[in-house]
Motif scaffolding. Sequence first.
Motif, PDB file in Angstrom:
ATOM      1  N   ILE A   5       0.844  -1.201   0.000  1.00 25.68           N
ATOM      2  CA  ILE A   5       0.000   0.000   0.000  1.00 25.68           C
ATOM      3  C   ILE A   5       0.877   1.248   0.000  1.00 25.68           C
ATOM      4  CG2 ILE A   5      -1.639   1.336   1.380  1.00 25.68           C
ATOM      5  CD1 ILE A   5      -2.819  -1.372   2.282  1.00 25.68           C
ATOM      6  N   ASN A   6       1.912   1.241   0.808  1.00 21.26           N
ATOM      7  CA  ASN A   6       2.841   2.358   0.870  1.00 21.26           C
ATOM      8  C   ASN A   6       3.513   2.589  -0.482  1.00 21.26           C
ATOM      9  OD1 ASN A   6       4.180   4.443   2.120  1.00 21.26           O
ATOM     10  ND2 ASN A   6       5.759   3.136   2.979  1.00 21.26           N
ATOM     11  N   ARG A   7       3.902   1.506  -1.162  1.00 19.33           N
ATOM     12  CA  ARG A   7       4.527   1.605  -2.476  1.00 19.33           C
ATOM     13  C   ARG A   7       3.552   2.170  -3.513  1.00 19.33           C
ATOM     14  NH1 ARG A   7       4.308  -0.386  -7.040  1.00 19.33           N
ATOM     15  NH2 ARG A   7       2.816  -2.007  -6.496  1.00 19.33           N
ATOM     16  N   GLN A   8       2.295   1.731  -3.461  1.00 19.56           N
ATOM     17  CA  GLN A   8       1.284   2.218  -4.402  1.00 19.56           C
ATOM     18  C   GLN A   8       1.082   3.723  -4.263  1.00 19.56           C
ATOM     19  OE1 GLN A   8      -1.441  -1.466  -3.511  1.00 19.56           O
ATOM     20  NE2 GLN A   8      -2.483  -0.080  -4.872  1.00 19.56           N
ATOM     21  N   ILE A   9       0.943   4.172  -3.037  1.00 16.45           N
ATOM     22  CA  ILE A   9       0.710   5.596  -2.804  1.00 16.45           C
ATOM     23  C   ILE A   9       1.931   6.410  -3.224  1.00 16.45           C
ATOM     24  CG2 ILE A   9       0.264   7.339  -1.036  1.00 16.45           C
ATOM     25  CD1 ILE A   9      -1.350   5.172   0.466  1.00 16.45           C
ATOM     26  N   SER A  10       3.128   5.921  -2.889  1.00 16.03           N
ATOM     27  CA  SER A  10       4.362   6.639  -3.244  1.00 16.03           C
ATOM     28  C   SER A  10       4.540   6.733  -4.750  1.00 16.03           C
ATOM     29  CB  SER A  10       5.577   5.944  -2.637  1.00 16.03           C
ATOM     30  OG  SER A  10       5.559   6.051  -1.252  1.00 16.03           O
ATOM     31  N   SER A  11       4.195   5.668  -5.467  1.00 10.53           N
ATOM     32  CA  SER A  11       4.383   5.709  -6.917  1.00 10.53           C
ATOM     33  C   SER A  11       3.395   6.649  -7.598  1.00 10.53           C
ATOM     34  CB  SER A  11       4.262   4.303  -7.512  1.00 10.53           C
ATOM     35  OG  SER A  11       2.944   3.838  -7.417  1.00 10.53           O
ATOM     36  N   PHE A  12       2.232   6.869  -6.989  1.00  9.47           N
ATOM     37  CA  PHE A  12       1.228   7.732  -7.616  1.00  9.47           C
ATOM     38  C   PHE A  12       1.419   9.202  -7.265  1.00  9.47           C
ATOM     39  CE2 PHE A  12      -3.074   9.599  -7.940  1.00  9.47           C
ATOM     40  CZ  PHE A  12      -3.317   9.336  -9.275  1.00  9.47           C
ATOM     41  N   ILE A  13       1.579   9.508  -5.970  1.00 13.33           N
ATOM     42  CA  ILE A  13       1.679  10.920  -5.587  1.00 13.33           C
ATOM     43  C   ILE A  13       3.089  11.319  -5.172  1.00 13.33           C
ATOM     44  CG2 ILE A  13      -0.736  11.129  -4.929  1.00 13.33           C
ATOM     45  CD1 ILE A  13       0.040  10.919  -2.021  1.00 13.33           C
ATOM     46  N   GLY A  14       4.004  10.354  -5.066  1.00 13.45           N
ATOM     47  CA  GLY A  14       5.392  10.660  -4.744  1.00 13.45           C
ATOM     48  C   GLY A  14       5.615  10.857  -3.255  1.00 13.45           C
ATOM     49  N   GLU A  15       6.874  10.866  -2.883  1.00 13.22           N
ATOM     50  CA  GLU A  15       7.226  11.037  -1.471  1.00 13.22           C
ATOM     51  C   GLU A  15       6.857  12.429  -0.963  1.00 13.22           C
ATOM     52  OE1 GLU A  15       8.368   8.796   0.733  1.00 13.22           O
ATOM     53  OE2 GLU A  15       8.194   7.275  -0.825  1.00 13.22           O
ATOM     54  N   PHE A  16       7.048  13.440  -1.797  1.00 14.49           N
ATOM     55  CA  PHE A  16       6.697  14.801  -1.389  1.00 14.49           C
ATOM     56  C   PHE A  16       5.190  14.935  -1.202  1.00 14.49           C
ATOM     57  CE2 PHE A  16       5.724  19.291  -2.267  1.00 14.49           C
ATOM     58  CZ  PHE A  16       6.474  19.872  -1.246  1.00 14.49           C
ATOM     59  N   GLY A  17       4.430  14.354  -2.104  1.00 19.75           N
ATOM     60  CA  GLY A  17       2.972  14.377  -1.981  1.00 19.75           C
ATOM     61  C   GLY A  17       2.490  13.644  -0.748  1.00 19.75           C
ATOM     62  N   LYS A  18       3.157  12.520  -0.429  1.00 22.14           N
ATOM     63  CA  LYS A  18       2.820  11.785   0.786  1.00 22.14           C
ATOM     64  C   LYS A  18       3.071  12.631   2.025  1.00 22.14           C
ATOM     65  CE  LYS A  18       4.277   7.798   1.997  1.00 22.14           C
ATOM     66  NZ  LYS A  18       5.063   6.575   2.114  1.00 22.14           N
ATOM     67  N   ALA A  19       4.187  13.318   2.029  1.00 18.31           N
ATOM     68  CA  ALA A  19       4.524  14.162   3.179  1.00 18.31           C
ATOM     69  C   ALA A  19       3.578  15.355   3.277  1.00 18.31           C
ATOM     70  CB  ALA A  19       5.965  14.639   3.070  1.00 18.31           C
ATOM     71  N   GLU A  20       3.280  15.963   2.146  1.00 22.49           N
ATOM     72  CA  GLU A  20       2.395  17.124   2.124  1.00 22.49           C
ATOM     73  C   GLU A  20       0.972  16.745   2.550  1.00 22.49           C
ATOM     74  OE1 GLU A  20       1.904  19.086  -1.704  1.00 22.49           O
ATOM     75  OE2 GLU A  20       2.873  20.841  -0.847  1.00 22.49           O
ATOM     76  N   GLY A  21       0.525  15.563   2.156  1.00 21.79           N
ATOM     77  CA  GLY A  21      -0.818  15.111   2.494  1.00 21.79           C
ATOM     78  C   GLY A  21      -0.907  14.445   3.848  1.00 21.79           C
ATOM     79  N   GLY A  22       0.226  14.259   4.512  1.00 22.00           N
ATOM     80  CA  GLY A  22       0.212  13.624   5.827  1.00 22.00           C
ATOM     81  C   GLY A  22      -0.265  12.189   5.787  1.00 22.00           C
ATOM     82  N   VAL A  23       0.080  11.459   4.730  1.00 20.70           N
ATOM     83  CA  VAL A  23      -0.382  10.086   4.564  1.00 20.70           C
ATOM     84  C   VAL A  23       0.345   9.175   5.549  1.00 20.70           C
ATOM     85  CG1 VAL A  23      -0.602   8.159   2.955  1.00 20.70           C
ATOM     86  CG2 VAL A  23      -0.879  10.495   2.132  1.00 20.70           C
ATOM     87  N   MET A  24      -0.431   8.469   6.365  1.00 18.73           N
ATOM     88  CA  MET A  24       0.116   7.517   7.339  1.00 18.73           C
ATOM     89  C   MET A  24      -0.720   6.252   7.315  1.00 18.73           C
ATOM     90  SD  MET A  24       0.849   9.945  10.632  1.00 18.73           S
ATOM     91  CE  MET A  24       1.127   8.537  11.649  1.00 18.73           C
ATOM     92  N   ILE A  25      -0.045   5.122   7.268  1.00 19.27           N
ATOM     93  CA  ILE A  25      -0.736   3.842   7.369  1.00 19.27           C
ATOM     94  C   ILE A  25      -0.704   3.458   8.841  1.00 19.27           C
ATOM     95  CG2 ILE A  25      -0.778   1.451   6.624  1.00 19.27           C
ATOM     96  CD1 ILE A  25       0.729   2.417   4.093  1.00 19.27           C
TER      97      ILE A  25
END
Length: 75
Positions: A5-25
């Motif tokens: 799941i972490n890989r899927q999200i990172s590949s779509f919105i990128g690491e910066f997008g994950k950090a900006e969106g506060g994505v946490m599993i």
Amino acid sequence: MKEEINRQISSFIGEFGKAEGGVMIMNEWNNNKGIIKTNTRYLDKVKSALMLDTKIPIRSIKVSGMINRAKAVLR
């Protein structure tokens, strides 16, 4: 499963997008159901990222504004 799941999200919105969106599993997982925490502005992007990969079929069961209400769905 959480790594995929972490890989899927990172590949779509990128690491910066994950950090900006506060994505946490979150660590609360029960019978292949879990909680993914994100900013409301990134909700559609995260849902889209999860639907794109066909290796693991993932669907959204509930969107909640509070973690405690989301945890109630897992019980």
